[in-house]
Scaffold this motif. Structure first.
Motif, PDB file in Angstrom:
ATOM      1  N   GLU A 375      -3.815  33.815  50.208  1.00  0.00           N
ATOM      2  CA  GLU A 375      -4.318  32.474  49.885  1.00  0.00           C
ATOM      3  C   GLU A 375      -3.892  31.467  50.952  1.00  0.00           C
ATOM      4  N   TYR A 376      -2.671  31.595  51.430  1.00  0.00           N
ATOM      5  CA  TYR A 376      -2.203  30.716  52.500  1.00  0.00           C
ATOM      6  C   TYR A 376      -3.005  30.950  53.778  1.00  0.00           C
ATOM      7  N   LEU A 377      -3.279  32.215  54.078  1.00  0.00           N
ATOM      8  CA  LEU A 377      -4.066  32.561  55.259  1.00  0.00           C
ATOM      9  C   LEU A 377      -5.460  31.944  55.174  1.00  0.00           C
ATOM     10  N   ALA A 378      -6.061  31.992  53.985  1.00  0.00           N
ATOM     11  CA  ALA A 378      -7.391  31.396  53.786  1.00  0.00           C
ATOM     12  C   ALA A 378      -7.348  29.884  54.008  1.00  0.00           C
ATOM     13  N   LEU A 379      -6.315  29.235  53.490  1.00  0.00           N
ATOM     14  CA  LEU A 379      -6.192  27.781  53.639  1.00  0.00           C
ATOM     15  C   LEU A 379      -6.053  27.386  55.107  1.00  0.00           C
ATOM     16  N   ILE A 380      -5.197  28.093  55.859  1.00  0.00           N
ATOM     17  CA  ILE A 380      -5.005  27.767  57.271  1.00  0.00           C
ATOM     18  C   ILE A 380      -6.272  28.071  58.065  1.00  0.00           C
ATOM     19  N   SER A 381      -6.970  29.154  57.716  1.00  0.00           N
ATOM     20  CA  SER A 381      -8.219  29.487  58.404  1.00  0.00           C
ATOM     21  C   SER A 381      -9.254  28.388  58.198  1.00  0.00           C
ATOM     22  N   LEU A 382      -9.351  27.881  56.975  1.00  0.00           N
ATOM     23  CA  LEU A 382     -10.283  26.789  56.686  1.00  0.00           C
ATOM     24  C   LEU A 382      -9.884  25.526  57.441  1.00  0.00           C
ATOM     25  N   SER A 383      -8.602  25.207  57.450  1.00  0.00           N
ATOM     26  CA  SER A 383      -8.140  24.015  58.172  1.00  0.00           C
ATOM     27  C   SER A 383      -8.439  24.128  59.662  1.00  0.00           C
ATOM     28  N   LEU A 384      -8.239  25.328  60.222  1.00  0.00           N
ATOM     29  CA  LEU A 384      -8.532  25.554  61.633  1.00  0.00           C
ATOM     30  C   LEU A 384     -10.014  25.350  61.925  1.00  0.00           C
ATOM     31  N   ALA A 385     -10.866  25.821  61.023  1.00  0.00           N
ATOM     32  CA  ALA A 385     -12.315  25.660  61.202  1.00  0.00           C
ATOM     33  C   ALA A 385     -12.709  24.191  61.196  1.00  0.00           C
ATOM     34  N   VAL A 386     -12.187  23.443  60.234  1.00  0.00           N
ATOM     35  CA  VAL A 386     -12.564  22.037  60.093  1.00  0.00           C
ATOM     36  C   VAL A 386     -12.044  21.204  61.258  1.00  0.00           C
ATOM     37  N   LEU A 387     -10.755  21.351  61.574  1.00  0.00           N
ATOM     38  CA  LEU A 387     -10.152  20.527  62.624  1.00  0.00           C
ATOM     39  C   LEU A 387     -10.717  20.858  64.000  1.00  0.00           C
ATOM     40  N   ASN A 388     -11.128  22.119  64.212  1.00  0.00           N
ATOM     41  CA  ASN A 388     -11.705  22.489  65.507  1.00  0.00           C
ATOM     42  C   ASN A 388     -13.058  21.842  65.737  1.00  0.00           C
ATOM     43  N   LEU A 389     -13.723  21.429  64.685  1.00  0.00           N
ATOM     44  CA  LEU A 389     -15.037  20.816  64.829  1.00  0.00           C
ATOM     45  C   LEU A 389     -14.972  19.293  64.969  1.00  0.00           C
ATOM     46  N   LEU A 390     -13.764  18.726  64.957  1.00  0.00           N
ATOM     47  CA  LEU A 390     -13.647  17.289  65.199  1.00  0.00           C
ATOM     48  C   LEU A 390     -14.093  16.985  66.636  1.00  0.00           C
ATOM     49  N   PRO A 391     -14.792  15.862  66.852  1.00  0.00           N
ATOM     50  CA  PRO A 391     -15.353  15.563  68.190  1.00  0.00           C
ATOM     51  C   PRO A 391     -14.300  15.099  69.185  1.00  0.00           C
ATOM     52  N   VAL A 392     -13.316  15.962  69.435  1.00  0.00           N
ATOM     53  CA  VAL A 392     -12.243  15.660  70.385  1.00  0.00           C
ATOM     54  C   VAL A 392     -12.399  16.582  71.589  1.00  0.00           C
ATOM     55  N   PRO A 393     -12.489  16.038  72.806  1.00  0.00           N
ATOM     56  CA  PRO A 393     -12.591  16.901  73.990  1.00  0.00           C
ATOM     57  C   PRO A 393     -11.465  17.930  74.026  1.00  0.00           C
ATOM     58  N   LEU A 394     -11.773  19.094  74.518  1.00  0.00           N
ATOM     59  CA  LEU A 394     -10.921  20.284  74.579  1.00  0.00           C
ATOM     60  C   LEU A 394     -11.022  21.122  73.307  1.00  0.00           C
ATOM     61  N   LEU A 395     -11.368  20.508  72.172  1.00  0.00           N
ATOM     62  CA  LEU A 395     -11.632  21.268  70.957  1.00  0.00           C
ATOM     63  C   LEU A 395     -13.100  21.695  70.946  1.00  0.00           C
ATOM     64  N   ASP A 396     -13.443  22.636  70.078  1.00  0.00           N
ATOM     65  CA  ASP A 396     -14.841  23.068  69.979  1.00  0.00           C
ATOM     66  C   ASP A 396     -15.758  21.906  69.637  1.00  0.00           C
ATOM     67  N   GLY A 397     -15.257  20.967  68.813  1.00  0.00           N
ATOM     68  CA  GLY A 397     -16.076  19.816  68.448  1.00  0.00           C
ATOM     69  C   GLY A 397     -16.435  18.946  69.636  1.00  0.00           C
ATOM     70  N   GLY A 398     -15.521  18.830  70.606  1.00  0.00           N
ATOM     71  CA  GLY A 398     -15.820  18.061  71.810  1.00  0.00           C
ATOM     72  C   GLY A 398     -16.896  18.729  72.640  1.00  0.00           C
ATOM     73  N   HIS A 399     -16.800  20.055  72.816  1.00  0.00           N
ATOM     74  CA  HIS A 399     -17.838  20.789  73.547  1.00  0.00           C
ATOM     75  C   HIS A 399     -19.173  20.721  72.806  1.00  0.00           C
ATOM     76  N   LEU A 400     -19.097  20.787  71.487  1.00  0.00           N
ATOM     77  CA  LEU A 400     -20.311  20.683  70.677  1.00  0.00           C
ATOM     78  C   LEU A 400     -21.007  19.341  70.919  1.00  0.00           C
ATOM     79  N   LEU A 401     -20.223  18.283  71.007  1.00  0.00           N
ATOM     80  CA  LEU A 401     -20.782  16.951  71.268  1.00  0.00           C
ATOM     81  C   LEU A 401     -21.496  16.919  72.612  1.00  0.00           C
ATOM     82  N   TYR A 402     -20.882  17.526  73.655  1.00  0.00           N
ATOM     83  CA  TYR A 402     -21.523  17.560  74.971  1.00  0.00           C
ATOM     84  C   TYR A 402     -22.870  18.273  74.905  1.00  0.00           C
ATOM     85  N   HIS A 403     -22.914  19.405  74.207  1.00  0.00           N
ATOM     86  CA  HIS A 403     -24.144  20.200  74.175  1.00  0.00           C
ATOM     87  C   HIS A 403     -25.225  19.548  73.319  1.00  0.00           C
ATOM     88  N   VAL A 404     -24.830  18.814  72.315  1.00  0.00           N
ATOM     89  CA  VAL A 404     -25.811  18.063  71.522  1.00  0.00           C
ATOM     90  C   VAL A 404     -26.427  16.966  72.380  1.00  0.00           C
TER      91      VAL A 404
END
Length: 447
Positions: A375-404
Protein backbone atom coordinates in the motif's frame (compact mmCIF):
# COMPACT_ATOMS: atom_id res chain seq x y z
CA UNK A 1 18.13 -0.43 9.98
CA UNK A 2 18.83 -3.23 7.49
CA UNK A 3 15.11 -3.69 6.86
CA UNK A 4 14.67 0.06 6.36
CA UNK A 5 17.54 0.20 3.86
CA UNK A 6 16.23 -2.87 2.04
CA UNK A 7 12.66 -1.50 1.88
CA UNK A 8 13.94 1.88 0.65
CA UNK A 9 16.05 0.28 -2.10
CA UNK A 10 13.13 -1.93 -3.19
CA UNK A 11 10.76 1.07 -3.21
CA UNK A 12 13.04 3.24 -5.33
CA UNK A 13 14.12 0.33 -7.53
CA UNK A 14 10.56 -0.70 -8.38
CA UNK A 15 9.23 2.84 -8.90
CA UNK A 16 12.17 4.06 -10.98
CA UNK A 17 12.26 0.90 -13.11
CA UNK A 18 8.54 1.09 -13.84
CA UNK A 19 8.75 4.81 -14.62
CA UNK A 20 11.69 4.50 -17.01
CA UNK A 21 10.24 1.35 -18.57
CA UNK A 22 7.17 3.42 -19.51
CA UNK A 23 9.36 5.91 -21.39
CA UNK A 24 11.39 3.09 -22.95
CA UNK A 25 8.44 0.95 -24.10
CA UNK A 26 6.56 3.81 -25.78
CA UNK A 27 9.76 5.23 -27.35
CA UNK A 28 10.45 1.86 -28.97
CA UNK A 29 6.82 1.64 -30.22
CA UNK A 30 7.14 5.15 -31.69
CA UNK A 31 10.26 4.16 -33.66
CA UNK A 32 12.78 6.04 -31.51
CA UNK A 33 16.16 4.43 -30.95
CA UNK A 34 17.10 3.99 -27.28
CA UNK A 35 20.80 4.25 -26.41
CA UNK A 36 20.84 3.82 -22.61
CA UNK A 37 18.42 2.54 -19.98
CA UNK A 38 19.74 3.51 -16.53
CA UNK A 39 18.46 2.86 -13.04
CA UNK A 40 20.26 5.45 -10.94
CA UNK A 41 22.56 8.35 -11.79
CA UNK A 42 26.31 8.74 -11.79
CA UNK A 43 28.98 6.10 -12.24
CA UNK A 44 27.64 2.75 -13.53
CA UNK A 45 28.10 -0.12 -11.08
CA UNK A 46 26.84 -2.77 -13.48
CA UNK A 47 26.43 -2.51 -17.25
CA UNK A 48 25.40 -4.90 -20.03
CA UNK A 49 24.42 -4.66 -23.70
CA UNK A 50 21.15 -5.63 -25.36
CA UNK A 51 21.80 -5.14 -29.06
CA UNK A 52 22.55 -1.44 -29.57
CA UNK A 53 21.17 -0.56 -26.13
CA UNK A 54 23.28 -0.12 -23.00
CA UNK A 55 21.56 -1.11 -19.75
CA UNK A 56 23.05 -0.12 -16.40
CA UNK A 57 22.69 0.20 -12.64
CA UNK A 58 24.32 3.41 -11.40
CA UNK A 59 25.69 4.54 -8.06
CA UNK A 60 23.09 7.16 -7.03
CA UNK A 61 19.72 5.37 -6.71
CA UNK A 62 17.54 8.51 -6.58
CA UNK A 63 16.12 8.23 -10.10
CA UNK A 64 17.01 7.02 -13.54
CA UNK A 65 16.88 7.94 -17.22
CA UNK A 66 16.31 6.67 -20.74
CA UNK A 67 18.72 8.27 -23.22
CA UNK A 68 17.43 8.31 -26.77
CA UNK A 69 19.03 9.13 -30.09
CA UNK A 70 18.85 12.91 -30.44
CA UNK A 71 20.60 15.30 -32.84
CA UNK A 72 20.68 17.98 -30.12
CA UNK A 73 23.05 15.85 -28.04
CA UNK A 74 25.35 14.29 -30.66
CA UNK A 75 25.66 13.88 -34.44
CA UNK A 76 23.37 11.21 -35.90
CA UNK A 77 24.12 9.05 -38.91
CA UNK A 78 21.92 9.90 -41.95
CA UNK A 79 20.41 6.40 -42.00
CA UNK A 80 19.30 6.78 -38.33
CA UNK A 81 17.89 10.32 -38.50
CA UNK A 82 14.33 9.00 -38.70
CA UNK A 83 14.88 7.27 -35.31
CA UNK A 84 16.04 10.45 -33.53
CA UNK A 85 13.73 11.78 -30.82
CA UNK A 86 13.98 15.38 -32.01
CA UNK A 87 12.71 14.38 -35.48
CA UNK A 88 9.47 12.85 -34.17
CA UNK A 89 6.03 14.41 -34.47
CA UNK A 90 5.13 16.42 -31.33
CA UNK A 91 2.31 13.99 -30.58
CA UNK A 92 4.79 11.10 -30.39
CA UNK A 93 7.04 13.16 -28.12
CA UNK A 94 4.08 13.82 -25.84
CA UNK A 95 3.26 10.10 -25.69
CA UNK A 96 6.86 9.22 -24.78
CA UNK A 97 7.03 11.86 -22.04
CA UNK A 98 3.65 10.98 -20.52
CA UNK A 99 4.43 7.24 -20.58
CA UNK A 100 6.68 7.39 -17.49
CA UNK A 101 4.16 8.96 -15.08
CA UNK A 102 1.39 6.89 -16.67
CA UNK A 103 3.35 3.70 -15.90
CA UNK A 104 3.55 4.74 -12.23
CA UNK A 105 -0.18 5.50 -12.25
CA UNK A 106 -0.97 2.06 -13.69
CA UNK A 107 1.29 0.43 -11.10
CA UNK A 108 -0.55 2.22 -8.29
CA UNK A 109 -3.91 1.14 -9.74
CA UNK A 110 -2.83 -2.51 -10.00
CA UNK A 111 -1.36 -2.53 -6.49
CA UNK A 112 -4.44 -0.96 -4.90
CA UNK A 113 -6.80 -3.20 -6.86
CA UNK A 114 -4.79 -6.27 -5.88
CA UNK A 115 -4.92 -5.28 -2.23
CA UNK A 116 -8.67 -4.69 -2.31
CA UNK A 117 -9.24 -8.02 -4.07
CA UNK A 118 -7.03 -9.87 -1.59
CA UNK A 119 -8.42 -7.98 1.39
CA UNK A 120 -6.90 -5.31 3.62
CA UNK A 121 -7.16 -5.02 7.39
CA UNK A 122 -8.59 -1.73 8.54
CA UNK A 123 -10.06 0.00 11.59
CA UNK A 124 -13.73 0.90 11.62
CA UNK A 125 -14.18 4.67 12.02
CA UNK A 126 -15.40 4.47 15.61
CA UNK A 127 -14.37 7.17 18.08
CA UNK A 128 -12.54 5.37 20.86
CA UNK A 129 -12.12 8.68 22.70
CA UNK A 130 -13.21 12.27 22.07
CA UNK A 131 -11.03 14.95 23.63
CA UNK A 132 -13.06 17.30 25.88
CA UNK A 133 -13.54 20.83 24.51
CA UNK A 134 -12.14 19.76 21.11
CA UNK A 135 -13.79 20.60 17.79
CA UNK A 136 -15.27 17.09 17.65
CA UNK A 137 -16.59 17.38 21.23
CA UNK A 138 -18.22 20.75 20.54
CA UNK A 139 -19.79 19.27 17.38
CA UNK A 140 -21.51 16.64 19.53
CA UNK A 141 -19.30 13.59 18.91
CA UNK A 142 -19.04 11.08 21.74
CA UNK A 143 -16.97 7.94 22.40
CA UNK A 144 -18.49 4.99 20.54
CA UNK A 145 -19.79 7.11 17.62
CA UNK A 146 -19.21 5.39 14.28
CA UNK A 147 -18.72 7.58 11.21
CA UNK A 148 -20.80 6.27 8.31
CA UNK A 149 -20.33 9.02 5.73
CA UNK A 150 -18.63 12.35 5.12
CA UNK A 151 -20.50 14.80 2.89
CA UNK A 152 -22.71 11.83 1.81
CA UNK A 153 -19.66 9.76 0.76
CA UNK A 154 -19.68 6.39 2.59
CA UNK A 155 -16.57 5.52 4.59
CA UNK A 156 -15.67 2.10 5.98
CA UNK A 157 -12.39 2.80 7.81
CA UNK A 158 -10.45 5.55 9.54
CA UNK A 159 -8.15 5.74 6.49
CA UNK A 160 -11.13 6.49 4.24
CA UNK A 161 -12.50 8.97 6.77
CA UNK A 162 -9.12 10.75 6.93
CA UNK A 163 -8.89 11.03 3.14
CA UNK A 164 -12.49 12.24 2.84
CA UNK A 165 -11.93 14.88 5.53
CA UNK A 166 -8.82 16.12 3.73
CA UNK A 167 -10.76 16.19 0.48
CA UNK A 168 -13.34 18.45 2.13
CA UNK A 169 -10.78 20.63 3.88
CA UNK A 170 -11.04 23.49 1.40
CA UNK A 171 -14.80 23.89 1.88
CA UNK A 172 -15.92 27.00 3.74
CA UNK A 173 -19.01 25.23 5.07
CA UNK A 174 -18.82 22.61 7.84
CA UNK A 175 -18.45 18.97 6.81
CA UNK A 176 -21.62 16.94 7.20
CA UNK A 177 -20.76 13.70 9.00
CA UNK A 178 -23.22 10.82 9.10
CA UNK A 179 -22.90 9.02 12.45
CA UNK A 180 -24.31 5.95 14.18
CA UNK A 181 -24.18 6.75 17.89
CA UNK A 182 -23.86 4.39 20.86
CA UNK A 183 -27.68 4.04 20.95
CA UNK A 184 -27.67 2.80 17.32
CA UNK A 185 -29.36 6.01 16.14
CA UNK A 186 -28.25 7.57 12.84
CA UNK A 187 -27.63 11.32 13.01
CA UNK A 188 -25.80 13.96 11.00
CA UNK A 189 -23.29 16.25 12.72
CA UNK A 190 -21.57 19.36 11.37
CA UNK A 191 -17.79 19.41 11.75
CA UNK A 192 -16.22 22.87 11.11
CA UNK A 193 -12.80 22.01 9.71
CA UNK A 194 -12.08 25.68 9.07
CA UNK A 195 -11.46 26.17 12.81
CA UNK A 196 -8.15 24.31 12.41
CA UNK A 197 -6.71 26.81 9.92
CA UNK A 198 -3.60 25.45 8.22
CA UNK A 199 -3.45 22.54 10.68
CA UNK A 200 -6.29 20.90 8.76
CA UNK A 201 -3.73 19.72 6.20
CA UNK A 202 -1.47 18.00 8.73
CA UNK A 203 -1.14 14.20 9.11
CA UNK A 204 -2.45 14.55 12.71
CA UNK A 205 -5.78 15.87 11.46
CA UNK A 206 -7.89 13.37 13.44
CA UNK A 207 -6.03 14.13 16.68
CA UNK A 208 -6.34 17.87 16.03
CA UNK A 209 -10.09 17.45 15.66
CA UNK A 210 -10.25 15.51 18.92
CA UNK A 211 -10.69 11.92 17.70
CA UNK A 212 -8.75 8.96 19.10
CA UNK A 213 -9.47 5.72 17.22
CA UNK A 214 -8.14 3.55 20.06
CA UNK A 215 -10.61 2.64 22.86
CA UNK A 216 -8.38 3.70 25.73
CA UNK A 217 -9.09 2.79 29.34
CA UNK A 218 -8.06 4.69 32.46
CA UNK A 219 -5.77 1.80 33.46
CA UNK A 220 -2.05 2.50 33.21
CA UNK A 221 -0.17 0.22 30.79
CA UNK A 222 3.31 1.73 31.22
CA UNK A 223 5.02 4.28 33.41
CA UNK A 224 8.02 6.10 31.97
CA UNK A 225 11.05 5.67 34.24
CA UNK A 226 12.11 8.98 35.79
CA UNK A 227 8.91 10.72 34.69
CA UNK A 228 6.49 12.75 36.79
CA UNK A 229 4.13 9.79 37.33
CA UNK A 230 6.98 7.49 38.39
CA UNK A 231 8.13 10.07 40.96
CA UNK A 232 4.83 9.73 42.89
CA UNK A 233 4.86 5.92 42.77
CA UNK A 234 2.35 5.20 39.99
CA UNK A 235 2.76 1.74 38.42
CA UNK A 236 1.51 -0.25 35.45
CA UNK A 237 -1.85 -1.80 36.32
CA UNK A 238 -3.00 1.15 38.44
CA UNK A 239 -6.42 2.49 37.46
CA UNK A 240 -7.06 6.23 37.58
CA UNK A 241 -10.56 6.82 38.94
CA UNK A 242 -10.68 10.56 39.61
CA UNK A 243 -9.10 13.84 38.55
CA UNK A 244 -9.09 16.84 40.90
CA UNK A 245 -11.95 15.35 42.90
CA UNK A 246 -14.16 14.50 39.90
CA UNK A 247 -14.69 10.99 38.42
CA UNK A 248 -12.34 10.29 35.50
CA UNK A 249 -14.60 8.88 32.78
CA UNK A 250 -12.06 8.60 29.98
CA UNK A 251 -8.34 9.01 29.38
CA UNK A 252 -9.07 11.99 27.13
CA UNK A 253 -10.15 13.99 30.21
CA UNK A 254 -6.64 13.61 31.65
CA UNK A 255 -5.11 14.55 28.27
CA UNK A 256 -7.27 17.66 28.16
CA UNK A 257 -6.10 18.69 31.64
CA UNK A 258 -2.47 18.29 30.56
CA UNK A 259 -3.12 20.38 27.45
CA UNK A 260 -4.10 23.27 29.68
CA UNK A 261 -0.66 23.51 31.30
CA UNK A 262 1.60 22.16 34.02
CA UNK A 263 -0.38 22.88 37.18
CA UNK A 264 -0.38 20.08 39.75
CA UNK A 265 -3.11 17.43 39.45
CA UNK A 266 -4.78 15.36 42.15
CA UNK A 267 -5.34 11.81 40.92
CA UNK A 268 -7.46 9.13 42.54
CA UNK A 269 -5.72 5.77 42.04
CA UNK A 270 -7.05 2.25 42.59
CA UNK A 271 -4.45 -0.49 43.01
CA UNK A 272 -6.14 -3.80 43.72
CA UNK A 273 -8.45 -3.12 46.67
CA UNK A 274 -6.52 -0.03 47.75
CA UNK A 275 -7.80 3.45 46.83
CA UNK A 276 -5.54 6.44 47.38
CA UNK A 277 -4.84 9.94 46.11
CA UNK A 278 -1.59 11.39 44.78
CA UNK A 279 -0.63 14.92 43.82
CA UNK A 280 1.60 15.05 40.76
CA UNK A 281 3.31 17.99 39.07
CA UNK A 282 3.52 17.36 35.30
CA UNK A 283 6.76 18.00 33.45
CA UNK A 284 6.66 20.81 30.90
CA UNK A 285 7.12 20.16 27.18
CA UNK A 286 6.62 22.38 24.15
CA UNK A 287 4.30 21.29 21.32
CA UNK A 288 3.58 23.59 18.35
CA UNK A 289 4.95 26.56 20.28
CA UNK A 290 2.76 25.92 23.34
CA UNK A 291 3.80 24.50 26.71
CA UNK A 292 1.76 21.56 27.93
CA UNK A 293 2.07 19.03 30.75
CA UNK A 294 3.51 15.52 30.55
CA UNK A 295 3.13 12.76 33.15
CA UNK A 296 4.98 9.92 31.40
CA UNK A 297 2.02 7.51 31.29
CA UNK A 298 0.62 5.20 28.63
CA UNK A 299 -2.98 3.97 28.90
CA UNK A 300 -4.11 0.40 28.30
CA UNK A 301 -6.37 -0.36 25.33
CA UNK A 302 -9.73 -2.07 25.84
CA UNK A 303 -8.85 -5.25 23.94
CA UNK A 304 -12.44 -6.48 23.58
CA UNK A 305 -13.59 -3.22 22.03
CA UNK A 306 -10.45 -3.06 19.89
CA UNK A 307 -11.23 -6.47 18.39
CA UNK A 308 -14.72 -5.24 17.50
CA UNK A 309 -13.22 -2.22 15.75
CA UNK A 310 -11.21 -4.39 13.34
CA UNK A 311 -12.59 -4.96 9.84
CA UNK A 312 -11.31 -6.62 6.68
CA UNK A 313 -12.17 -4.81 3.45
CA UNK A 314 -12.37 -7.21 0.49
CA UNK A 315 -14.04 -6.71 -2.90
CA UNK A 316 -14.74 -8.77 -6.02
CA UNK A 317 -12.17 -8.07 -8.80
CA UNK A 318 -14.26 -5.56 -10.76
CA UNK A 319 -15.31 -3.71 -7.62
CA UNK A 320 -11.70 -3.78 -6.42
CA UNK A 321 -10.62 -1.87 -9.55
CA UNK A 322 -13.47 0.58 -9.04
CA UNK A 323 -12.47 1.17 -5.41
CA UNK A 324 -8.81 1.53 -6.47
CA UNK A 325 -9.77 4.05 -9.17
CA UNK A 326 -11.77 6.12 -6.68
CA UNK A 327 -8.88 6.08 -4.20
CA UNK A 328 -6.43 7.20 -6.88
CA UNK A 329 -8.77 9.98 -8.04
CA UNK A 330 -9.16 11.32 -4.49
CA UNK A 331 -5.46 11.09 -3.66
CA UNK A 332 -4.48 12.77 -6.93
CA UNK A 333 -6.85 15.63 -6.17
CA UNK A 334 -5.44 15.90 -2.64
CA UNK A 335 -1.83 15.88 -3.84
CA UNK A 336 -2.46 18.68 -6.32
CA UNK A 337 -4.55 20.64 -3.83
CA UNK A 338 -1.89 20.28 -1.14
CA UNK A 339 0.83 21.43 -3.53
CA UNK A 340 -1.26 24.44 -4.56
CA UNK A 341 -2.03 25.34 -0.96
CA UNK A 342 1.66 25.22 -0.05
CA UNK A 343 2.46 27.57 -2.94
CA UNK A 344 -0.11 30.17 -1.78
CA UNK A 345 0.79 29.72 1.90
CA UNK A 346 -2.39 27.97 3.03
CA UNK A 347 -0.56 24.76 3.98
CA UNK A 348 2.68 24.30 5.89
CA UNK A 349 5.88 23.53 4.00
CA UNK A 350 6.60 21.06 6.80
CA UNK A 351 4.63 18.50 4.76
CA UNK A 352 7.42 18.28 2.14
CA UNK A 353 9.32 15.03 2.70
CA UNK A 354 12.59 13.75 1.30
CA UNK A 355 14.49 10.48 1.00
CA UNK A 356 15.09 10.07 4.75
CA UNK A 357 11.38 10.21 5.53
CA UNK A 358 10.56 7.97 2.57
CA UNK A 359 13.13 5.45 3.80
CA UNK A 360 11.76 5.60 7.35
CA UNK A 361 8.16 5.03 6.29
CA UNK A 362 9.22 2.32 3.85
CA UNK A 363 10.92 0.49 6.71
CA UNK A 364 7.96 0.98 9.06
CA UNK A 365 5.45 -0.26 6.47
CA UNK A 366 7.65 -3.30 5.74
CA UNK A 367 7.77 -4.14 9.46
CA UNK A 368 3.96 -4.02 9.59
CA UNK A 369 3.69 -6.64 6.84
CA UNK A 370 3.64 -7.14 3.09
CA UNK A 371 0.16 -5.60 2.61
CA UNK A 372 1.21 -2.39 4.36
CA UNK A 373 4.38 -2.18 2.30
CA UNK A 374 2.48 -2.72 -0.96
CA UNK A 375 0.00 0.00 0.00
CA UNK A 376 2.87 2.36 0.76
CA UNK A 377 4.49 1.47 -2.57
CA UNK A 378 1.23 2.28 -4.37
CA UNK A 379 0.96 5.65 -2.60
CA UNK A 380 4.53 6.67 -3.48
CA UNK A 381 4.08 5.48 -7.07
CA UNK A 382 0.96 7.64 -7.40
CA UNK A 383 2.71 10.64 -5.85
CA UNK A 384 5.63 10.19 -8.25
CA UNK A 385 3.24 10.11 -11.21
CA UNK A 386 1.40 13.26 -10.16
CA UNK A 387 4.43 15.35 -9.16
CA UNK A 388 6.34 14.37 -12.31
CA UNK A 389 3.60 15.90 -14.43
CA UNK A 390 3.87 19.33 -12.79
CA UNK A 391 4.97 21.91 -15.42
CA UNK A 392 8.46 22.34 -13.97
CA UNK A 393 11.46 22.21 -16.35
CA UNK A 394 13.60 19.09 -15.90
CA UNK A 395 10.51 17.12 -14.82
CA UNK A 396 8.37 15.24 -17.34
CA UNK A 397 5.73 17.95 -16.97
CA UNK A 398 8.19 20.60 -18.15
CA UNK A 399 9.10 18.57 -21.25
CA UNK A 400 5.41 17.93 -21.82
CA UNK A 401 4.79 21.69 -21.81
CA UNK A 402 7.51 22.21 -24.45
CA UNK A 403 6.03 19.56 -26.74
CA UNK A 404 2.50 20.90 -26.36
CA UNK A 405 3.79 24.33 -27.40
CA UNK A 406 5.47 22.70 -30.40
CA UNK A 407 2.23 20.91 -31.29
CA UNK A 408 0.28 24.19 -31.18
CA UNK A 409 2.84 26.44 -32.90
CA UNK A 410 4.32 23.98 -35.37
CA UNK A 411 7.93 24.59 -34.29
CA UNK A 412 10.08 23.37 -31.39
CA UNK A 413 10.85 25.57 -28.41
CA UNK A 414 14.15 27.37 -29.02
CA UNK A 415 17.34 26.05 -27.38
CA UNK A 416 17.70 29.36 -25.55
CA UNK A 417 14.27 29.01 -23.94
CA UNK A 418 15.01 25.39 -23.00
CA UNK A 419 18.34 26.42 -21.46
CA UNK A 420 16.65 29.11 -19.34
CA UNK A 421 13.96 26.62 -18.35
CA UNK A 422 16.58 24.09 -17.28
CA UNK A 423 18.30 26.64 -15.06
CA UNK A 424 15.01 27.70 -13.49
CA UNK A 425 13.92 24.08 -13.05
CA UNK A 426 17.24 23.08 -11.53
CA UNK A 427 17.04 25.98 -9.07
CA UNK A 428 13.51 25.03 -8.05
CA UNK A 429 14.36 21.35 -7.66
CA UNK A 430 17.49 22.08 -5.62
CA UNK A 431 15.49 24.39 -3.35
CA UNK A 432 12.80 21.73 -2.97
CA UNK A 433 15.41 19.06 -2.20
CA UNK A 434 17.04 21.32 0.40
CA UNK A 435 13.65 21.97 2.05
CA UNK A 436 12.82 18.26 2.00
CA UNK A 437 16.17 17.34 3.54
CA UNK A 438 15.77 20.02 6.23
CA UNK A 439 12.28 18.71 7.07
CA UNK A 440 13.60 15.14 7.15
CA UNK A 441 16.37 16.00 9.61
CA UNK A 442 14.06 18.09 11.79
CA UNK A 443 11.34 15.43 11.77
CA UNK A 444 13.59 12.45 12.42
CA UNK A 445 16.21 13.89 14.78
CA UNK A 446 14.73 17.01 16.36
CA UNK A 447 11.13 15.80 16.73
Amino acid sequence: MLLTIFAFVVTLGVLVTVHEWGHYWVARRCGVKVLTFSIGFGKPLLRWQRGDESWQLAAIPLGGFVRMLDEREAPVSPHEVSQAFNRQHPFKKILIVVAGPLANLVLALLLYAGLYAYGVDAIRPIAGQVTPASIADRAGFRPGDEILSINARPVASWDEAFVSLLDAAGDATPVQVGVRNADAQTVVRSLPLSELGRAVYEPRLLVRLGFTPYPLTTTIARVEPGGAAASVGLKAGDRLVSLDGKPLAQWADLQAALQRGTQSLTLGVRRGEELRQVIVAPASIEVSGRKIGRLGLEPAVDEQLWQRYQVRLQYPPLQAFTAASEKIAIQTKLTLAMFGRMIVGKASLDQVSGPLTIATYAGESARLGLSNFIEYLALISLSLAVLNLLPVPLLDGGHLLYHVVELLTGRPVSPQVEAIGQRVGLTLLLALMALALFNDIHRLFLG
